[in-house]
Write an enzyme that holds these catalytic residues in place. Sequence first.
Site, short mmCIF file in Angstrom:
data_model
loop_
_atom_site.label_atom_id
_atom_site.label_comp_id
_atom_site.label_asym_id
_atom_site.label_seq_id
_atom_site.Cartn_x
_atom_site.Cartn_y
_atom_site.Cartn_z
N PHE A 143 0.86 -1.19 0.00
CA PHE A 143 0.00 0.00 0.00
C PHE A 143 0.89 1.23 0.00
CE2 PHE A 143 -2.25 3.62 1.63
CZ PHE A 143 -3.40 3.60 0.86
N ASP A 228 9.23 2.86 1.95
CA ASP A 228 8.05 3.63 2.33
C ASP A 228 7.83 3.42 3.83
OD1 ASP A 228 5.63 4.78 2.82
OD2 ASP A 228 4.61 3.92 1.07
N LYS A 257 2.27 10.88 7.76
CA LYS A 257 1.52 10.53 8.96
C LYS A 257 2.06 11.17 10.24
CE LYS A 257 -0.98 6.79 6.96
NZ LYS A 257 -0.66 5.71 6.04
#
Length: 402
Positions: A143, A228, A257
Site C-alpha cells: 500500500f 516507504d 503521517k
Amino acid sequence: MDMLSTQDYITLEEQYNAHNYKPLDVVITRGEGPWVWDVEGNKYLDCLSAYSAVNQGHCHPRIVQALVEQAPRLTLTSRAFRNDQLPLLAQELCELIGYEMMLPMNSGAEAVETALKAARKWGYTVKGVADDQAEIIACAGNFHGRTITIVSFSPEEQYRDGFGPFTPGFKLIPYGDMGAVERAITPNTVGFLVEPIQGEGGVVVPPEGYVRRVREICTEHNILMIADEIQTGLGRTGTLLACEHEGVRPDVVTLGKALSGGLYPVSAVLGSQEVLGVFQPGDHGSTFGGNPLACAVAREALRVIVEEELCERSVELGEYLLDRLREIRSPHVATCRGKGLFVGVVLKPEAGGARRFCEALQERGVLAKDTHETVIRLAPPLVITQEELDWALEQIREVLQI
Ligand SMILES: *Cc1c(COP(=O)(O)O)cnc(C)c1O
C-alpha cells in the site's frame, strides 16, 4: 452549539459526502492522548491512531502549542518565496534520521510520487537508463497511496477497477521473497519500492534478514532502495525507521503521517544529494509543501518523539502487548505478529472476518480497524500507558471469545 445525534451526523455524511470509506459508526468530537470521545460523550481508547499518524497522541499539547504559535504569525508563502521554518525542519529532520536532503510535500501519496519521480530521473541522469525505459519494482500486498500512478501497481483489484489507463513502468513481485527481487531486476531497473513491514497489507513482517538482503541486492545492481516508512516510521515499530531493525539505511525514505503528530498533513522524502539533487527548479513542487505552519508543527512533532522517548516506549509496550496477546486462548486467532506497538491479530478464515470483532470492540470502548478482512490491527498512540494497554487487552480477550 450544534445539537445533532450520532445518527444525524451519519445521515448528513452519507448524503453529502462521497462514500469512499466505510467507517465504524462512531462520530468523534474530541481527543486527548490515546483517548477519543464521541458526540454522545462515550470514551474510547484509540487503537488505530489514524493509521499511525497520531503516534504522539491526540492533540499533543506541545504540538498544539507549536501550531497555535505559528498560525497567527505566518502560514503560507508558497515556495515562490522562502520562509523561516522550512530550513530548520529540513536540517532537524535530516540530522535526526541521517540523510543529506529532504523534499517536503503534504500527503503520503505525494511523498511516494515524489520518490518515484526522483528514482526515474536519477535513473536517466545518473544511472544512464535510456529515455522512458525506467522500471521500478514493488511488492504484492503493497500500500503506497491512491494516485493513479500509485494504484497502477496496486495489488488490490478494487483500487484499480474503473481507474485505468494506468502508468507503465512498474513490476510486482512477491513480498518477503529475496530471490524474486534479483530475478525482477533488468538493466532498466532504477528502484525497488518496499515497506519494511506492510501496514495496510495486514501488518506483514517479512522473514528475518529480508530488508538486509534487499539492501545488498540494490547496492549490487545499482538500484535505489526506496523504503516507504509513512506508516512504519517515526517510532511506530520501536525505531525511527523500521529498516533500522536490520541495520539498513535505504537510499530514499518516504515519511508522512506521524511527521505532524496528526495535526496537519505533512510528508517528506529523504535522500542523498545524488538522488534528491536531480530536481532542478520547476521539476516538481507543491503550493502547500514546506509551508511554515506545517514545518513548525513537524519540528515539534519530531521533538516530542525524541524527548518523550516514544521509540523506547514502543519497544517495551509492544513486546508486552504481543506477549499478552499470544497468551489469549481464542478459537478465532490464527497468529499474532508485529514489531513494537504495531501489531496484527490474524484471524482464522472461518472466524467470519475482522470487522465484527472491531464492532464488538467499539461497543466496549476500543477503536480498532480491520485490515485485509482478517486482521485486527492494534496500533495505539505511543504515549499509551501499560495500565491503559491492560484495559484494552481485557476487552480484546473478551471479544475474541464471541
Ligand atoms: C498511509 C500510507 C500512504 C499514503 O499516505 P496518505 O497520506 O494517505 O496519502 C503511503 N504509504 C504507506 C505505507 C501508508 O501507510
